[in-house]
Design an enzyme around this catalytic site. Structure first.
Site, PDB file in Angstrom:
ATOM      1  N   TYR A 143       0.818  -1.222   0.000  1.00 58.46           N
ATOM      2  CA  TYR A 143       0.000   0.000   0.000  1.00 58.46           C
ATOM      3  C   TYR A 143       0.851   1.272   0.000  1.00 58.46           C
ATOM      4  O   TYR A 143       0.398   2.324  -0.426  1.00 58.46           O
ATOM      5  CB  TYR A 143      -0.900   0.053   1.234  1.00 58.46           C
ATOM      6  CG  TYR A 143      -1.929  -1.037   1.268  1.00 58.46           C
ATOM      7  CD1 TYR A 143      -3.143  -0.883   0.617  1.00 58.46           C
ATOM      8  CD2 TYR A 143      -1.680  -2.234   1.929  1.00 58.46           C
ATOM      9  CE1 TYR A 143      -4.084  -1.888   0.640  1.00 58.46           C
ATOM     10  CE2 TYR A 143      -2.616  -3.248   1.954  1.00 58.46           C
ATOM     11  CZ  TYR A 143      -3.815  -3.062   1.304  1.00 58.46           C
ATOM     12  OH  TYR A 143      -4.745  -4.061   1.316  1.00 58.46           O
ATOM     13  N   LYS A 190       3.803 -15.567   3.052  1.00 57.40           N
ATOM     14  CA  LYS A 190       3.892 -16.340   1.813  1.00 57.40           C
ATOM     15  C   LYS A 190       5.387 -16.504   1.545  1.00 57.40           C
ATOM     16  O   LYS A 190       5.917 -16.103   0.500  1.00 57.40           O
ATOM     17  CB  LYS A 190       3.155 -15.560   0.691  1.00 57.40           C
ATOM     18  CG  LYS A 190       3.017 -16.289  -0.625  1.00 57.40           C
ATOM     19  CD  LYS A 190       1.950 -17.344  -0.615  1.00 57.40           C
ATOM     20  CE  LYS A 190       1.923 -18.087  -1.950  1.00 57.40           C
ATOM     21  NZ  LYS A 190       1.122 -19.298  -1.935  1.00 57.40           N
ATOM     22  N   ASP A 222      -2.492 -18.690   1.813  1.00 56.66           N
ATOM     23  CA  ASP A 222      -3.523 -19.456   1.105  1.00 56.66           C
ATOM     24  C   ASP A 222      -4.115 -20.528   2.019  1.00 56.66           C
ATOM     25  O   ASP A 222      -5.320 -20.777   2.013  1.00 56.66           O
ATOM     26  CB  ASP A 222      -2.992 -20.053  -0.210  1.00 56.66           C
ATOM     27  CG  ASP A 222      -1.553 -20.509  -0.128  1.00 56.66           C
ATOM     28  OD1 ASP A 222      -0.873 -20.174   0.859  1.00 56.66           O
ATOM     29  OD2 ASP A 222      -1.096 -21.214  -1.034  1.00 56.66           O
ATOM     30  N   ASP A 246      -5.701  -7.355   5.342  1.00 51.92           N
ATOM     31  CA  ASP A 246      -6.873  -6.679   4.784  1.00 51.92           C
ATOM     32  C   ASP A 246      -7.888  -7.732   4.314  1.00 51.92           C
ATOM     33  O   ASP A 246      -9.080  -7.677   4.629  1.00 51.92           O
ATOM     34  CB  ASP A 246      -6.401  -5.821   3.597  1.00 51.92           C
ATOM     35  CG  ASP A 246      -7.438  -4.827   3.133  1.00 51.92           C
ATOM     36  OD1 ASP A 246      -8.566  -4.866   3.645  1.00 51.92           O
ATOM     37  OD2 ASP A 246      -7.123  -4.022   2.250  1.00 51.92           O
ATOM     38  N   ASP A 250     -11.482  -9.416   6.533  1.00 55.89           N
ATOM     39  CA  ASP A 250     -12.837  -9.335   5.971  1.00 55.89           C
ATOM     40  C   ASP A 250     -13.448 -10.723   5.852  1.00 55.89           C
ATOM     41  O   ASP A 250     -14.638 -10.922   6.109  1.00 55.89           O
ATOM     42  CB  ASP A 250     -12.815  -8.660   4.588  1.00 55.89           C
ATOM     43  CG  ASP A 250     -13.178  -7.184   4.698  1.00 55.89           C
ATOM     44  OD1 ASP A 250     -12.895  -6.598   5.761  1.00 55.89           O
ATOM     45  OD2 ASP A 250     -13.742  -6.633   3.739  1.00 55.89           O
TER      46      ASP A 250
END
Ligand code: NAD
Length: 357
Positions: A143, A190, A222, A246, A250
């Site tokens: 970001y 990851k 994952d 993020d 959610d």
């Protein structure tokens, strides 16, 4: 008995409606436990743009720095959602606030009240007892790195960056939180593919021996995405980078059934910000039906984390639990079996909570 100064920043849409209820809960706690809470209010988002042309006016920032904690509502307005080219936008206020206050850790407790087991899209027998605390890093990653276009605009890039310092400071917060819970920490990355993830894992492995009482697990993002739905009870504290956090938070919010139930805390080394995870919800603004429980639970987090008032925080959570046990619901958490007279508006369900504190 303590004296604290709280800044109320309602923002836009239902932010105004739910934050007013959150403030009443803080007032009730002060009266009940003999504390003195003083308040100020400040503008942010669309409301601030309308008044000053700036989504985070200097006056708001000064008030934020001068307060002991901030109860925040939401920012956003349909005007900007449909105009991606607008140069001045409400959410710029949110991002600037995080940066200016050094809010590097976003905490999201994901816990389902038993009475709402049916409100989730996941089977009750898989969900019952799930209790997860997410730590999402908030000021680094893809970001905030360099971004741009090349090849005449046909190729785009975003650079992800993390420093050891940035990983270590959020990791320590997560380890410390695990100590107060079930003593399990899952670090999500990851590291099989991404270099920032390899640094992330290296840092966690390096400091883990300082917390011998904490059981540490490393997971690829994952796998976490899958396991959150398959077996949410296996998680206690989860710590992860900005982008993975993020998305995963959610996903995890669905465990709790409704957006209107979830609170979050953004903390750093200065003033902490406490807010519902939902947005300004203009589809229901002004109708008096917004669920204020996420704002009330944000107030509970504020009491616990910024003021160290655990008993006061528990009293708020207990009151919410009692209201749900008594059968009261707002529209978003009601179902076909909920009797019409048990479906309450924003202020009425707030009153039910106040009566039980
Ligand atoms: P939203 O969270 O505002 O609403 C999503 C859906 O959930 C809507 O149908 C809404 O009615 C419902 N909902 C949300 N909170 C509720 C509550 N407390 N009680 C009952 N129902 C509730 O998300 P959106 O519609 O995608 O975005 C609306 C605006 O909010 C946009 O401008 C967006 O940019 C902004 N937004 C702000 C934040 C923030 O301030 N942190 C977060 C997300 C979205």
């Amino acid at each position: 008995m303590a004296t604290k100064h709280i800044l109320i920043v309602p923002g836009d849409g239902i932010g105004q409606e739910v934050t007013a209820v959150g403030k009443k809960v803080l007032d009730k706690i002060a009266a009940r436990f003999g504390h003195t809470f003083t308040y100020d209010e400040a503008l942010v988002g669309h409301a601030a743009i309308e008044a000053t042309g700036n989504p985070l006016p200097d006056e708001t920032l000064t008030k934020m720095r001068a307060s002991d904690a901030i109860l925040f509502g939401a920012v956003g307005h349909p005007k900007y959602d449909n105009d991606p080219s607008a140069k001045v936008r409400p959410e710029q206020g949110l991002l600037k606030m995080r940066k200016e206050l050094g809010l590097y850790a976003n905490l999201r407790p994901i816990k389902l009240f038993d009475e709402l087991l049916d409100a989730s899209s996941i089977k009750p027998e898989i969900l019952k007892g799930a209790d997860i605390l997410f730590f999402r890093e908030l000021t680094g990653d893809i970001y905030f790195g360099d971004k741009g276009r090349k090849n005449n605009g046909d190729t785009a890039f975003d650079i992800a960056e993390y420093s050891r310092f940035e990983v270590e400071r959020i990791a320590r917060k997560a380890f410390e939180a695990a100590r107060t819970r079930r003593k399990k920490l899952c670090s999500v990355d990851k590291a099989n593919v991404i270099e920032t993830s390899r640094l992330w894992r290296e840092v966690i492995q390096k400091i883990a021996p300082e917390y011998p009482d904490i059981e540490v697990e490393h997971q690829f993002v994952d796998a976490t995405a899958m396991l959150l739905i398959k077996d949410p009870r296996r998680f206690d504290v989860v710590v992860t980078a900005n982008l993975f956090g993020d998305i995963l938070t959610d996903e995890a919010s669905q465990i709790a059934g409704s957006m209107g139930m979830l609170a979050s805390a953004s903390i750093g080394d200065g003033t902490g910000v406490y807010e519902p995870i939902h947005g300004s919800a203009h589809d229901i603004t002004g109708k008096g039906v917004a669920n204020p429980l996420a704002s009330i639970l944000s107030a509970a987090l504020l009491l616990d984390i910024s003021f160290g008032m655990k008993a006061e925080s528990d009293a708020v959570i207990h009151a919410v639990d009692q209201v749900l046990k008594a059968g009261f619901r707002t529209r978003d958490i009601a179902n076909a079996q909920t009797p019409a007279d048990m479906i309450k508006g924003t202020d009425a369900i707030g009153e039910e909570v106040l009566n039980r504190i």
